[in-house]
Design an enzyme around this catalytic site. Structure first.
Site, PDB file in Angstrom:
ATOM      1  CG  PHE A  19      -2.642   2.281   3.790  1.00 45.76           C
ATOM      2  CD1 PHE A  19      -1.628   2.998   3.478  1.00 45.76           C
ATOM      3  CD2 PHE A  19      -3.176   2.116   4.960  1.00 45.76           C
ATOM      4  CE1 PHE A  19      -1.198   4.015   4.382  1.00 45.76           C
ATOM      5  CE2 PHE A  19      -2.825   3.015   5.815  1.00 45.76           C
ATOM      6  CZ  PHE A  19      -1.895   4.032   5.622  1.00 45.76           C
ATOM      7  CG  ASP A  64      -9.991 -14.222  -2.955  1.00 42.06           C
ATOM      8  OD1 ASP A  64     -10.634 -13.304  -3.344  1.00 42.06           O
ATOM      9  OD2 ASP A  64     -10.132 -14.685  -1.762  1.00 42.06           O
ATOM     10  CE1 TYR A 151     -11.540  -5.248   8.385  1.00 44.11           C
ATOM     11  CE2 TYR A 151     -11.577  -4.200  10.469  1.00 44.11           C
ATOM     12  CZ  TYR A 151     -10.918  -4.748   9.499  1.00 44.11           C
ATOM     13  OH  TYR A 151      -9.522  -4.250   9.579  1.00 44.11           O
TER      14      TYR A 151
END
Ligand code: UDP
Length: 337
Positions: A19, A64, A151
């Site tokens: 995004f 990755d 996170y």
């Protein structure tokens, strides 16, 4: 400090298909840079970049971030990591590894190329804050054991790596603490509150309000966030800088705005609050104002309207029909009504 557009090396954007990453790639190309976007496409989408693939100065590499090496770059923006709670909690070990190993690899590239690195950090490093609004000097209130820790702690460790590479290897770093950002290219099913509420409203489904809806967030439109990232990279400011919109709203207020903007008749339905959900979040942006001459410009209703238009187009194209569609539910964090 701004990457030189005459440099034949591209600007490296990890998480470039995501995004934020895709908006950043677009802006960098528009400003005349070459861009290498690297993304494992776990939460990023080729569709976000399809319109850029024809550009001779643009390359997308599916890889990755944790194994990235040997890249030539004139600057590094390290954005790789799923940011939506349902996404990053799906593979929490992978999330920690992406934050830590991915940042390590990106820093190695910046070190080897002798170029600056901007780390996409997050308001999550403040956890469930007991200082409000949050200035950069606040050290946070983060659980090491809860479902958000992968996170939050991963991003905290990434910041630590940045400052240790700066001290130990002289890498020039920028750390942007990005607060909730929204706008076109949010995935309709990524589980974040803005996309959930808008898609639910457009489909006439129940609006899933977690808890009593009195918890707050501050939403920054994506164009403003991207502008802040570019200003920070150019500024040479090495201390962490909050980038977010100081306009704080409760989730109940957000739901009511979305219902009004979409003219939806969806009902508000309360679900249990997920574990460790921060009660309040609002950035203190004095540093960004003074050091970057930056402040958000897009008001919430305007940004929401533009996001509604995007999600209407996306879901209009793919909205399933019939009873099965009405039974369909957006991702939640394992909560039940
Ligand atoms: N939330 C909600 N309904 C949803 C999704 C989220 O009420 O369908 C709430 C969530 O509990 C949190 C806030 O909205 O308090 C923001 O959640 P989001 O997942 O967008 O991001 P966060 O800021 O928590 O990382």
């Amino acid at each position: 400090m701004t990457p030189d557009t005459r440099d034949p090396r591209p600007v490296l954007v990890t998480g470039g298909a995501g995004f934020l990453g895709s908006h950043l790639c677009e802006r960098l190309l528009r400003e005349g840079h070459r861009v290498l976007a690297v993304d494992n496409l776990s939460s990023g989408r080729v569709d976000n970049l399809r319109h850029l693939l024809v550009h001779s100065g643009f390359e997308l590499r599916q890889q990755d971030a944790t194994v990235l090496q040997g890249v030539h770059a004139c600057a590094v923006f390290n954005l790789a990591c799923p940011a939506s709670p349902p996404f990053y909690q799906r593979d929490p070990i992978g999330t920690t590894l992406t934050c830590v190993l991915g940042t390590l690899r990106a820093l190695d590239i910046a070190h080897g190329q002798r170029v600056p690195l901007l780390q996409a950090s997050t308001s999550e490093i403040y956890g469930d804050p007991d200082v409000h609004p949050q200035p950069e000097t606040y050290r946070g209130n983060v659980s090491t054991t809860g479902p958000r820790a992968c996170y939050d702690e991963g991003k905290r460790c990434a910041e630590t790596l940045c400052y240790d590479y700066a001290r130990q290897h002289g890498v020039s770093i920028r750390v942007a603490r990005i607060f909730n950002t929204y706008g076109p290219r949010m995935l309709p099913d990524d589980g974040r509150v803005v996309s959930n509420f808008i898609v639910q409203a457009l489909r006439g489904e129940d609006i899933t309000l977690y808890g009593d809806g009195q918890q707050s967030r501050s939403f920054c439109f994506v164009e403003d966030t991207i502008d802040g990232l570019l200003r920070l990279m150019a500024s040479g400011v090495e201390q962490p800088v909050n980038l977010g919109n100081p306009h704080e709203v409760t989730m109940l207020e957000l739901a009511e705005r979305v219902l009004r903007l979409t003219a939806s008749r969806s009902r508000l339905v309360h679900h249990p609050l997920p574990a460790d959900d921060p009660r309040r979040r609002c950035p203190d942006i004095r540093l960004a104002r003074t050091q970057l001459d930056w402040a958000p410009r897009v008001p919430l209703d305007e940004g929401l309207a533009r996001t509604v238009a995007h999600l209407r187009a996306v879901t209009g194209a793919s909205a399933p029909r019939g009873p099965a569609a009405r039974a369909r539910r957006l991702p939640s964090r394992g909560v039940t009504p």
